[in-house]
Design a protein around this motif. Structure first.
Motif, mmCIF file in Angstrom:
data_model
loop_
_atom_site.group_PDB
_atom_site.id
_atom_site.type_symbol
_atom_site.label_atom_id
_atom_site.label_comp_id
_atom_site.label_asym_id
_atom_site.label_seq_id
_atom_site.Cartn_x
_atom_site.Cartn_y
_atom_site.Cartn_z
ATOM 1 N N ARG A 245 -5.974 2.343 0.231
ATOM 2 C CA ARG A 245 -7.351 1.872 0.378
ATOM 3 C C ARG A 245 -7.629 1.542 1.836
ATOM 4 N NH1 ARG A 245 -6.114 -2.210 -4.440
ATOM 5 N NH2 ARG A 245 -6.188 -0.716 -6.129
ATOM 6 N N LEU A 246 -8.911 1.620 2.205
ATOM 7 C CA LEU A 246 -9.318 1.269 3.562
ATOM 8 C C LEU A 246 -9.427 -0.248 3.659
ATOM 9 C CD1 LEU A 246 -10.225 2.091 6.369
ATOM 10 C CD2 LEU A 246 -12.549 2.284 5.478
ATOM 11 N N ASP B 93 0.814 -1.217 0.000
ATOM 12 C CA ASP B 93 0.000 0.000 0.000
ATOM 13 C C ASP B 93 0.845 1.263 0.000
ATOM 14 O OD1 ASP B 93 -2.556 -1.147 -0.081
ATOM 15 O OD2 ASP B 93 -2.447 -1.607 2.061
ATOM 16 N N TRP C 113 -6.425 5.492 8.445
ATOM 17 C CA TRP C 113 -7.626 6.252 8.104
ATOM 18 C C TRP C 113 -8.411 6.663 9.340
ATOM 19 C CZ3 TRP C 113 -8.451 8.462 3.664
ATOM 20 C CH2 TRP C 113 -7.832 7.952 2.540
ATOM 21 N N LEU C 114 -8.526 5.773 10.325
ATOM 22 C CA LEU C 114 -9.365 6.045 11.483
ATOM 23 C C LEU C 114 -8.605 6.700 12.632
ATOM 24 C CD1 LEU C 114 -11.413 2.729 11.459
ATOM 25 C CD2 LEU C 114 -12.030 4.945 10.464
ATOM 26 N N THR D 283 -4.702 -0.785 6.823
ATOM 27 C CA THR D 283 -4.623 0.680 6.779
ATOM 28 C C THR D 283 -5.702 1.343 7.617
ATOM 29 O OG1 THR D 283 -5.996 0.768 4.801
ATOM 30 C CG2 THR D 283 -3.599 0.634 4.466
ATOM 31 N N ALA D 284 -6.463 0.561 8.378
ATOM 32 C CA ALA D 284 -7.559 1.127 9.175
ATOM 33 C C ALA D 284 -7.034 2.154 10.172
ATOM 34 C CB ALA D 284 -8.316 0.020 9.894
ATOM 35 N N ARG E 6 -3.030 7.554 -1.695
ATOM 36 C CA ARG E 6 -4.290 7.423 -0.975
ATOM 37 C C ARG E 6 -4.563 5.936 -0.775
ATOM 38 N NH1 ARG E 6 -7.978 10.165 -4.943
ATOM 39 N NH2 ARG E 6 -6.260 9.707 -6.314
#
Length: 161
Positions: A98-99, A91, A107-108, A103-104, A96
């Motif tokens: 992906r979720l 990744d 993003w979170l 990669t959580a 950008r």
């Protein structure tokens, strides 16, 4: 002698400039050229920090640009090309990502930190407001004690005069 050295320096500069030249790939359509430009701007160079493969001069970026060109000319979709790059380099190659489970946190994490910070701020503000509201009103016992202290202080001052 000086002119000869100057010519050697100019030749070295010209050769190095040629090495940094932009890849000149031929595309079968203008759409392919636009897709190439979009993909090379969106894919990160695995070797360089924060540089896309379009701007990078690293040899691996040049290889990736060649792969993108080859896959576009073979008729692969953008998703196929991105999936291929992610399968090879992870990744990290995406600006950008992906979720997904890996990669959580990326993003979170910021949302969690901001939510936690606002919750703490609200808790502290409510607690402070509650403590200020309670401390402004004196009970009858406290008011009587305050009056006694004030009378004692005023009588001591009058005795000193």
């Amino acid at each position: 002698m000086i002119a000869q050295r100057l010519l050697i320096c100019l030749a070295a500069l010209w050769m190095s400039a040629a090495a940094w030249a932009i890849d000149d790939y031929q595309f079968s359509s203008d759409e392919g050229r636009e897709r190439y430009q979009t993909l090379t701007y969106e894919l990160r160079c695995p070797l360089c920090q924060n540089q896309n493969i379009s701007d990078s001069t690293a040899p691996i970026a040049k290889d990736l640009r060649r792969e993108v060109h080859r896959m576009i000319e073979e008729g692969k979709s953008d998703d196929d090309i991105v999936d291929f790059m992610v399968a090879r380099y992870g990744d990290f190659v995406l600006y950008r990502p992906r979720l997904n489970a890996q990669t959580a946190a990326l993003w979170l994490g910021p949302v969690t930190v901001v939510t936690l910070g606002l919750s703490i701020l609200l808790y502290v503000a409510r607690r402070r407001r509650r403590s200020l509201g309670e401390s402004t009103e004196l009970s009858d016992e406290e008011q009587a004690r305050l009056r006694a202290l004030l009378q004692q202080t005023s009588s001591e001052e009058s005795e000193q005069k």
